[in-house]
Scaffold this motif. Structure first.
Motif, mmCIF file in Angstrom:
data_model
loop_
_atom_site.group_PDB
_atom_site.id
_atom_site.type_symbol
_atom_site.label_atom_id
_atom_site.label_comp_id
_atom_site.label_asym_id
_atom_site.label_seq_id
_atom_site.Cartn_x
_atom_site.Cartn_y
_atom_site.Cartn_z
ATOM 1 N N ASN A 129 -1.088 8.002 6.484
ATOM 2 C CA ASN A 129 -2.328 8.047 5.673
ATOM 3 C C ASN A 129 -2.195 7.273 4.466
ATOM 4 O O ASN A 129 -1.461 7.294 3.855
ATOM 5 C CB ASN A 129 -2.384 9.669 5.044
ATOM 6 C CG ASN A 129 -2.373 10.853 6.271
ATOM 7 O OD1 ASN A 129 -3.188 10.683 6.714
ATOM 8 N ND2 ASN A 129 -1.173 11.143 6.580
ATOM 9 N N VAL A 130 -3.263 6.373 4.652
ATOM 10 C CA VAL A 130 -3.321 5.299 3.493
ATOM 11 C C VAL A 130 -4.077 5.780 2.412
ATOM 12 O O VAL A 130 -5.197 6.328 2.549
ATOM 13 C CB VAL A 130 -3.887 3.790 3.970
ATOM 14 C CG1 VAL A 130 -3.918 2.849 2.915
ATOM 15 C CG2 VAL A 130 -3.281 3.406 5.313
ATOM 16 N N SER A 170 -10.907 7.150 9.957
ATOM 17 C CA SER A 170 -11.195 6.448 8.430
ATOM 18 C C SER A 170 -12.521 6.640 7.804
ATOM 19 O O SER A 170 -13.611 7.340 8.122
ATOM 20 C CB SER A 170 -11.230 4.857 8.871
ATOM 21 O OG SER A 170 -12.070 4.265 9.770
ATOM 22 N N SER A 215 -6.492 6.870 8.323
ATOM 23 C CA SER A 215 -5.300 7.479 8.828
ATOM 24 C C SER A 215 -4.983 7.270 10.386
ATOM 25 O O SER A 215 -5.868 7.130 11.208
ATOM 26 C CB SER A 215 -5.559 9.340 9.199
ATOM 27 O OG SER A 215 -5.453 9.611 7.694
ATOM 28 N N THR A 260 5.844 3.000 1.202
ATOM 29 C CA THR A 260 5.333 1.596 1.168
ATOM 30 C C THR A 260 5.763 0.735 2.342
ATOM 31 O O THR A 260 4.901 -0.112 2.352
ATOM 32 C CB THR A 260 5.684 0.925 -0.204
ATOM 33 O OG1 THR A 260 7.168 0.900 -0.357
ATOM 34 C CG2 THR A 260 4.938 1.905 -1.284
ATOM 35 N N ASN A 286 1.481 5.070 1.234
ATOM 36 C CA ASN A 286 1.113 5.802 2.277
ATOM 37 C C ASN A 286 1.647 7.120 2.254
ATOM 38 O O ASN A 286 2.890 7.291 1.893
ATOM 39 C CB ASN A 286 1.554 5.087 3.698
ATOM 40 C CG ASN A 286 0.971 3.923 3.534
ATOM 41 O OD1 ASN A 286 -0.226 3.485 3.940
ATOM 42 N ND2 ASN A 286 1.982 2.783 3.344
ATOM 43 N N PRO A 296 1.028 -1.155 0.013
ATOM 44 C CA PRO A 296 0.000 -0.056 -0.116
ATOM 45 C C PRO A 296 0.691 1.257 -0.068
ATOM 46 O O PRO A 296 2.017 1.123 0.574
ATOM 47 C CB PRO A 296 -0.987 -0.296 1.302
ATOM 48 C CG PRO A 296 -0.018 -0.753 2.340
ATOM 49 C CD PRO A 296 0.908 -2.025 1.005
ATOM 50 N N ALA A 328 -7.671 1.081 -2.585
ATOM 51 C CA ALA A 328 -6.160 1.428 -1.927
ATOM 52 C C ALA A 328 -5.369 1.657 -3.166
ATOM 53 O O ALA A 328 -5.466 0.755 -4.142
ATOM 54 C CB ALA A 328 -5.493 0.547 -1.071
#
Length: 170
Positions: free
Chosen positions: A73-74, A144, A118, A38, A22, A20, A150
């Protein structure tokens, strides 16, 4: 002990690992900073803790260490441009922040307003391993949203995989 593979082979192999994307932010007495990463994962849920890796050569390392706070923060696939800016495409920190909407977490760190999730973290440990710092963060707050796909990084490219909404269920 000598490795049976080169640094390049290792990096190429790691590029085949999907991760993911971020944006990691900090804000505090040392100033405001942020970078794209990542290398983030959960450590334990008792107490809720995660880890993030940051290149120790980054000019921002001192900010994160001195502030003792960071926010993971995704990103969703809509944040591809923002990921590039925080990865260094935009050097000016205020310009990076100006390209998105932010919400202050109780600790003072900045959460991306439309992040998938987050994690507001208190830095509990920092350890230098090779070229990177490993930041261990105890979760102080979570913000969230229930939707979003994602943004992932695979083979040195941003990708996204649509997910079923409502997959939280039970």
């Amino acid at each position: 002990m000598e490795e049976a593979f080169s640094k390049t082979e290792f990096r190429n192999a790691m590029a085949r690992v999907c991760a993911p994307v971020n944006v990691i932010t900090t804000n505090g007495p040392a100033g405001r900073g942020g970078f794209t990463a990542t290398a983030m994962c959960s450590v334990t849920d008792e107490p809720p803790t995660l880890l993030v890796c940051m290149n120790s050569r980054s000019a921002q390392t001192a900010l994160f260490l001195e502030n003792h706070r960071f926010c993971v923060n995704v990103l969703s696939h809509d944040h591809r441009e923002l990921a590039g800016k925080f990865a260094g495409a935009t050097a000016d920190m205020e310009a990076r922040y100006a390209s998105a909407d932010w919400v202050a977490m109780p600790s003072g760190t900045d959460a991306l307003a439309d992040a998938i999730v987050s994690f507001d973290c208190e830095l509990s440990e920092a350890r230098l391993v090779g070229s990177h710092h490993i930041f261990i963060g105890r979760i102080a707050g979570i913000r969230s949203r229930p939707d979003g796909n994602a943004l992932l990084y695979f083979d040195r490219n941003y990708v996204h995989v649509p997910t079923q909404l409502g997959s939280f269920g039970g």
